[in-house]
Design a protein around this motif. Sequence first.
Motif, mmCIF file in Angstrom:
data_model
loop_
_atom_site.group_PDB
_atom_site.id
_atom_site.type_symbol
_atom_site.label_atom_id
_atom_site.label_comp_id
_atom_site.label_asym_id
_atom_site.label_seq_id
_atom_site.Cartn_x
_atom_site.Cartn_y
_atom_site.Cartn_z
ATOM 1 N N LYS A 231 1.316 9.529 -1.701
ATOM 2 C CA LYS A 231 1.777 8.659 -0.676
ATOM 3 C C LYS A 231 0.982 7.472 -0.482
ATOM 4 C CE LYS A 231 4.459 12.077 1.574
ATOM 5 N NZ LYS A 231 4.556 13.130 2.858
ATOM 6 N N LEU A 232 -0.372 7.630 -0.456
ATOM 7 C CA LEU A 232 -1.278 6.611 -0.221
ATOM 8 C C LEU A 232 -1.354 5.729 -1.608
ATOM 9 C CD1 LEU A 232 -3.326 5.476 1.383
ATOM 10 C CD2 LEU A 232 -5.045 6.889 0.303
ATOM 11 N N ASP A 233 -1.087 6.404 -2.875
ATOM 12 C CA ASP A 233 -1.078 5.290 -3.655
ATOM 13 C C ASP A 233 0.174 4.590 -3.983
ATOM 14 O OD1 ASP A 233 -2.429 4.884 -6.748
ATOM 15 O OD2 ASP A 233 -0.265 5.107 -7.107
ATOM 16 N N GLU A 234 1.409 4.991 -3.308
ATOM 17 C CA GLU A 234 2.677 4.162 -3.153
ATOM 18 C C GLU A 234 2.516 3.258 -2.103
ATOM 19 O OE1 GLU A 234 6.558 5.873 -4.099
ATOM 20 O OE2 GLU A 234 5.118 4.727 -5.538
ATOM 21 N N THR A 235 1.732 3.370 -1.075
ATOM 22 C CA THR A 235 1.574 2.487 -0.335
ATOM 23 C C THR A 235 0.615 1.216 -0.930
ATOM 24 O OG1 THR A 235 1.686 4.050 1.568
ATOM 25 C CG2 THR A 235 0.665 2.001 2.149
ATOM 26 N N CYS A 236 -0.398 1.532 -1.518
ATOM 27 C CA CYS A 236 -1.160 0.386 -2.192
ATOM 28 C C CYS A 236 -0.256 -0.368 -2.983
ATOM 29 C CB CYS A 236 -2.547 1.288 -2.565
ATOM 30 S SG CYS A 236 -3.625 1.736 -1.485
ATOM 31 N N GLU A 237 0.483 0.356 -3.714
ATOM 32 C CA GLU A 237 1.244 -0.218 -4.689
ATOM 33 C C GLU A 237 2.299 -1.236 -4.142
ATOM 34 O OE1 GLU A 237 2.814 -0.813 -8.794
ATOM 35 O OE2 GLU A 237 0.978 0.150 -7.817
ATOM 36 N N LEU A 238 2.821 -0.595 -3.037
ATOM 37 C CA LEU A 238 3.773 -1.575 -2.149
ATOM 38 C C LEU A 238 2.620 -3.014 -1.554
ATOM 39 C CD1 LEU A 238 6.379 -2.375 -0.947
ATOM 40 C CD2 LEU A 238 5.847 -0.984 1.051
ATOM 41 N N TRP A 239 1.484 -2.787 -1.335
ATOM 42 C CA TRP A 239 0.626 -3.707 -0.869
ATOM 43 C C TRP A 239 0.464 -4.959 -1.739
ATOM 44 C CZ3 TRP A 239 -3.956 -0.812 1.947
ATOM 45 C CH2 TRP A 239 -3.181 -0.263 3.274
ATOM 46 N N LYS A 240 -0.010 -4.264 -3.036
ATOM 47 C CA LYS A 240 0.213 -5.145 -3.944
ATOM 48 C C LYS A 240 1.285 -6.232 -4.490
ATOM 49 C CE LYS A 240 -1.307 -2.516 -7.294
ATOM 50 N NZ LYS A 240 -1.960 -2.173 -8.803
ATOM 51 N N LYS A 241 2.587 -5.694 -4.398
ATOM 52 C CA LYS A 241 3.675 -6.325 -4.692
ATOM 53 C C LYS A 241 4.095 -7.311 -3.614
ATOM 54 C CE LYS A 241 5.502 -2.902 -7.977
ATOM 55 N NZ LYS A 241 6.456 -2.017 -7.913
ATOM 56 N N THR A 242 3.715 -6.946 -2.230
ATOM 57 C CA THR A 242 4.384 -7.794 -1.282
ATOM 58 C C THR A 242 3.223 -9.000 -1.013
ATOM 59 O OG1 THR A 242 3.467 -6.057 0.265
ATOM 60 C CG2 THR A 242 5.953 -6.091 -0.490
ATOM 61 N N LYS A 243 1.842 -8.499 -0.959
ATOM 62 C CA LYS A 243 0.778 -9.339 -0.807
ATOM 63 C C LYS A 243 0.832 -9.554 0.669
ATOM 64 C CE LYS A 243 0.493 -11.217 -5.091
ATOM 65 N NZ LYS A 243 0.634 -12.899 -6.143
ATOM 66 N N GLU A 244 1.213 -8.633 1.648
ATOM 67 C CA GLU A 244 1.244 -8.946 3.098
ATOM 68 C C GLU A 244 -0.162 -8.885 3.744
ATOM 69 O OE1 GLU A 244 3.839 -5.884 4.629
ATOM 70 O OE2 GLU A 244 5.726 -6.409 3.763
ATOM 71 N N GLN A 245 -0.399 -9.537 4.511
ATOM 72 C CA GLN A 245 -1.827 -9.559 5.375
ATOM 73 C C GLN A 245 -2.044 -8.434 6.059
ATOM 74 O OE1 GLN A 245 -3.270 -12.231 3.237
ATOM 75 N NE2 GLN A 245 -4.285 -12.074 5.151
ATOM 76 N N GLU A 246 -0.679 -7.799 6.797
ATOM 77 C CA GLU A 246 -0.728 -6.738 7.691
ATOM 78 C C GLU A 246 0.414 -5.751 7.125
ATOM 79 O OE1 GLU A 246 -3.310 -5.969 9.728
ATOM 80 O OE2 GLU A 246 -4.297 -7.757 9.626
ATOM 81 N N PRO A 247 0.168 -5.070 6.167
ATOM 82 C CA PRO A 247 1.038 -4.161 5.762
ATOM 83 C C PRO A 247 1.798 -3.118 6.877
ATOM 84 C CG PRO A 247 -0.723 -4.015 4.611
ATOM 85 C CD PRO A 247 -1.242 -4.693 5.506
ATOM 86 N N THR A 248 3.029 -3.115 6.919
ATOM 87 C CA THR A 248 3.739 -2.486 8.241
ATOM 88 C C THR A 248 4.480 -1.017 7.544
ATOM 89 O OG1 THR A 248 5.742 -3.665 7.757
ATOM 90 C CG2 THR A 248 4.115 -4.429 9.533
ATOM 91 N N TYR A 249 4.384 -1.050 6.203
ATOM 92 C CA TYR A 249 5.261 0.315 5.873
ATOM 93 C C TYR A 249 3.943 1.415 5.353
ATOM 94 C CZ TYR A 249 7.158 3.357 2.330
ATOM 95 O OH TYR A 249 7.463 4.411 1.506
ATOM 96 N N TYR A 250 4.273 2.614 5.854
ATOM 97 C CA TYR A 250 3.757 3.809 5.488
ATOM 98 C C TYR A 250 4.519 4.729 5.266
ATOM 99 C CZ TYR A 250 -0.235 1.141 8.033
ATOM 100 O OH TYR A 250 -1.188 0.362 8.240
ATOM 101 N N SER A 251 4.268 5.618 4.184
ATOM 102 C CA SER A 251 4.888 6.742 3.881
ATOM 103 C C SER A 251 4.074 8.086 4.230
ATOM 104 C CB SER A 251 5.254 6.744 2.375
ATOM 105 O OG SER A 251 4.059 6.750 1.590
ATOM 106 N N MET A 252 3.145 7.832 5.054
ATOM 107 C CA MET A 252 2.431 8.760 5.603
ATOM 108 C C MET A 252 1.792 8.398 7.032
ATOM 109 S SD MET A 252 -0.907 7.870 3.026
ATOM 110 C CE MET A 252 -1.735 9.532 3.504
ATOM 111 N N SER A 253 1.619 9.499 7.644
ATOM 112 C CA SER A 253 0.796 9.294 8.858
ATOM 113 C C SER A 253 -0.676 8.711 8.991
ATOM 114 C CB SER A 253 0.799 10.450 10.096
ATOM 115 O OG SER A 253 -0.016 11.412 9.419
#
Length: 301
Positions: A231-253
């Motif tokens: 789940k953490l790796d998935e979140t990091c993958e999303l960060w890389k693709k969206t390039k958001e300054q403050e990621p808002t998506y988490y698939s984990m607590s």
Amino acid sequence: MKAKLVFNDLSITPAKTESEARKWFTEMITAVADLIKNGICTTEINSNINLDDFLLTDDYGFIEWKNDDKVNRDTRLLALRLLTRKPVQASLQALEDDFARSEFKLKEYPNIESTALGVALLHDGIVVSLPSKRLWCQSHIEIIQRLYNENLENPEETFFRVRQVSRPNHVDIVIRDWRRSLSQHIKSASELVMQWTSAFPNLDMCEEYEQKMLPHLHGTTLKSVLDKLWKLDETCELWKKTKEQEPTYYSMSANPESPGTMNIKELAEMRLSSCPYQGLQHFKMHCRIQATNAIKLRGQP
């Protein structure tokens, strides 16, 4: 660990024109090139036939495509490096018995058998197809395995979805699915370390705590760790693709670090990391993995 590539000979269908044949070869090989570039597989393709041995029109096949100036030169150079391993089941080895006692058929067309798709299933690999029909233009193919007992009687039928690439837009989906499966098949802490870069490419192993964690990673705790790592790796993958300054998506607590921790310079500096598109920042959040033992993994900065 690398994924096995298996060529789907059922996808060989006559093309209406040379242009269509060129497009099919180009899309398929471009997808394979993307898999290789991502470190997912080698240049070896398991197949029942040599790719050079068939034509899609009366006078246009893989050999003609590799010499076609209308095709990107780098793509053609990659194709020259591809090696065909025959027969398709040659690399099964320990799985030969399961293969010998099985029939593999298309779920959509149960009268059509495919040994190639069966080999891909047993390898947990990736099917490579020409995008010649609708069935071969999707990221998964549904098949039926009929597994007979040792007396070759009383077959048991099971449905499976086999990964497939025939176009570049399949690659990301297939890679994530293969990595997910790889992470689910890890059975020990030592195997986790060995498969880390393949299963969790967006995460760095913390060598300082490796020896401290390894003795605790087994059973329920190992499964919990693997799920959270994914789940953490998935979140990091999303960060890389969206390039958001403050990621808002988490698939984990995730929970904030305590002010007491962040106010101590030495402890705060231990949480420094170079983050994608954000530079060097302190880790201010953590997730807790708690099964038979409580283990912290440092998460979002």
